[in-house]
Design a protein around this motif. Structure first.
Motif, PDB file in Angstrom:
ATOM      1  N   THR A  43       0.842  -1.193   0.000  1.00  0.00           N
ATOM      2  CA  THR A  43       0.000   0.000   0.000  1.00  0.00           C
ATOM      3  C   THR A  43       0.877   1.243   0.000  1.00  0.00           C
ATOM      4  O   THR A  43       2.067   1.194   0.321  1.00  0.00           O
ATOM      5  N   ARG A  68     -13.233   8.239  -2.867  1.00  0.00           N
ATOM      6  CA  ARG A  68     -11.901   7.688  -3.074  1.00  0.00           C
ATOM      7  C   ARG A  68     -11.260   7.327  -1.747  1.00  0.00           C
ATOM      8  O   ARG A  68     -11.537   7.942  -0.710  1.00  0.00           O
ATOM      9  N   SER A  69     -10.387   6.336  -1.766  1.00  0.00           N
ATOM     10  CA  SER A  69      -9.645   5.939  -0.576  1.00  0.00           C
ATOM     11  C   SER A  69      -8.397   6.797  -0.450  1.00  0.00           C
ATOM     12  O   SER A  69      -7.866   7.309  -1.450  1.00  0.00           O
ATOM     13  N   GLU A  72      -3.715   3.489  -1.612  1.00  0.00           N
ATOM     14  CA  GLU A  72      -3.753   2.713  -2.849  1.00  0.00           C
ATOM     15  C   GLU A  72      -3.104   1.365  -2.620  1.00  0.00           C
ATOM     16  O   GLU A  72      -2.104   1.252  -1.906  1.00  0.00           O
ATOM     17  N   GLU A  75      -1.697  -3.694  -6.764  1.00  0.00           N
ATOM     18  CA  GLU A  75      -2.293  -4.947  -7.253  1.00  0.00           C
ATOM     19  C   GLU A  75      -1.251  -5.862  -7.874  1.00  0.00           C
ATOM     20  O   GLU A  75      -1.301  -7.087  -7.696  1.00  0.00           O
ATOM     21  N   SER A  93     -12.433   4.146   6.784  1.00  0.00           N
ATOM     22  CA  SER A  93     -11.864   4.418   5.467  1.00  0.00           C
ATOM     23  C   SER A  93     -10.597   5.244   5.561  1.00  0.00           C
ATOM     24  O   SER A  93      -9.829   5.328   4.597  1.00  0.00           O
ATOM     25  N   VAL A  97      -6.923   0.457   3.325  1.00  0.00           N
ATOM     26  CA  VAL A  97      -7.501   0.323   1.998  1.00  0.00           C
ATOM     27  C   VAL A  97      -8.969  -0.094   2.110  1.00  0.00           C
ATOM     28  O   VAL A  97      -9.346  -0.871   2.989  1.00  0.00           O
ATOM     29  N   SER A  98      -9.809   0.420   1.226  1.00  0.00           N
ATOM     30  CA  SER A  98     -11.227   0.075   1.230  1.00  0.00           C
ATOM     31  C   SER A  98     -11.406  -1.429   1.043  1.00  0.00           C
ATOM     32  O   SER A  98     -10.795  -2.042   0.167  1.00  0.00           O
ATOM     33  N   ASP A 100     -13.928  -2.862  -0.150  1.00  0.00           N
ATOM     34  CA  ASP A 100     -14.518  -3.110  -1.467  1.00  0.00           C
ATOM     35  C   ASP A 100     -13.439  -3.193  -2.543  1.00  0.00           C
ATOM     36  O   ASP A 100     -13.519  -4.022  -3.458  1.00  0.00           O
ATOM     37  N   ASP A 101     -12.409  -2.340  -2.441  1.00  0.00           N
ATOM     38  CA  ASP A 101     -11.296  -2.400  -3.389  1.00  0.00           C
ATOM     39  C   ASP A 101     -10.567  -3.726  -3.270  1.00  0.00           C
ATOM     40  O   ASP A 101     -10.165  -4.332  -4.274  1.00  0.00           O
ATOM     41  N   ALA A 104     -12.614  -6.508  -4.845  1.00  0.00           N
ATOM     42  CA  ALA A 104     -12.616  -6.421  -6.309  1.00  0.00           C
ATOM     43  C   ALA A 104     -11.320  -6.976  -6.890  1.00  0.00           C
ATOM     44  O   ALA A 104     -11.335  -7.697  -7.900  1.00  0.00           O
ATOM     45  N   ILE A 105     -10.207  -6.659  -6.279  1.00  0.00           N
ATOM     46  CA  ILE A 105      -8.921  -7.170  -6.759  1.00  0.00           C
ATOM     47  C   ILE A 105      -8.818  -8.670  -6.533  1.00  0.00           C
ATOM     48  O   ILE A 105      -8.352  -9.422  -7.409  1.00  0.00           O
TER      49      ILE A 105
END
Length: 295
Positions: A43, A68-69, A72, A75, A93, A97-98, A100-101, A104-105
């Motif tokens: 991150t 936005r978070s 980052e 990935e 938050s 890191v979120s 949800d992010d 998704a990854i």
């Protein structure tokens, strides 16, 4: 098992469970235990260093309003490490890191790692997360031992202060604007023999005014800026010394917020012991390093 921890408190818990050798990557903020400093980081902070408290607050508000978070996730590195388990959180938050992010990854990875998302709001839920991680990593016995040891230390503090006159406490987790401690913080204050007129157990920290804090007539003010160690906290306290003095407290002390109060991990118990000594030095032994007092 290959574990990636995206939460500093989870990193601390994983190491406390004896899983340090299985933690393959952490966040850029994971600094305890010291072994975590040598692990790959997945991150980075979007905001960047060098901002004043008010500027940090404004930047966080702007990013969250945009959805936005402030962090980052790398990935590419995460894919290369091929973790079996990712530990993240849904509590804050601003803290990681979120979730949800992360999900998704993870869905784009093959094989997809398991995800454990932590969301503690109280001290009991923090200890419950120890059991959750122990269950997910097949360290049930270590989890039981860790929770029992924490419970014994909590009970020792409770017994030491049980008939002491309660002390009115204002714990400030940010100074510009003023935020009072929430979630587990009011519980820790009560367990340490204090009264928190501002915070509610289990509820998020809230923004208040200096006048509102002063109106509670605190006897002790604890300066604990979120994520800051005692040295950085002392710098912030010095910058707002006039405001703090105007609160009228008999004592102003500076906490290692990053170690003891901001992160919902095993070291919350260290924070409890530190706080209990700060409020009742005649009843609770002085912790290692003592207590940094401004007045």
């Amino acid at each position: 098992m290959r574990i990636v921890s995206l939460v500093p408190s989870a990193t601390e818990t994983l190491f406390a469970l004896g899983l340090g050798a299985e933690v393959t990557a952490v966040t850029h903020e994971c600094d305890h235990p010291s072994q975590a400093l040598n692990l790959p980081k997945v991150t980075r902070d979007v905001i960047g260093p060098g901002l004043a408290p008010a500027e940090i607050d404004a930047a966080v508000r702007a990013l969250t309003q945009e959805g936005r978070s402030i962090y980052e996730l790398d990935e590419a590195t995460l894919r290369r490490l091929q973790p079996d388990l990712i530990v993240t959180q849904a509590l804050c938050s601003v803290c990681a890191v979120s979730v949800d992010d992360v999900r998704a990854i993870a869905e784009r990875m093959d094989p997809a790692p398991a995800i454990v998302s932590l969301d503690p709001h109280t001290l009991g839920e923090v200890l419950g997360d120890v059991r959750t991680l122990a269950q997910a990593t097949d360290r049930k016995d270590a989890g039981v031992d860790l929770v029992n040891a924490a419970a014994a230390r909590i009970d020792k503090v409770r017994l030491a202060v049980r008939d002491a006159p309660p002390v009115r406490v204002a714990m400030l987790e940010w100074l510009d604007p003023v935020f009072i401690g929430g979630h587990w913080v009011p519980q820790l204050i009560e367990l340490a023999g204090g009264v928190d007129p501002l915070g509610l157990p289990g509820e998020p920290s809230e923004q208040r005014t200096w006048d509102e804090v002063a109106a509670t007539q605190p006897e002790v003010v604890v300066v604990a800026p979120c994520g800051y160690d005692v040295e950085r906290g002392a710098q912030e306290a010095a910058a707002y010394a006039d405001r703090l003095a105007a609160l009228g407290a008999g004592r102003i002390v500076v906490a290692d917020a990053s170690a003891w109060f901001s992160r919902p991990g095993p070291r919350l118990v260290d924070g409890l012991e530190w706080l209990a000594h700060a409020l009742h030095p005649d009843r609770v032994p002085e912790p290692p390093g003592g207590v940094r007092a401004l007045s």
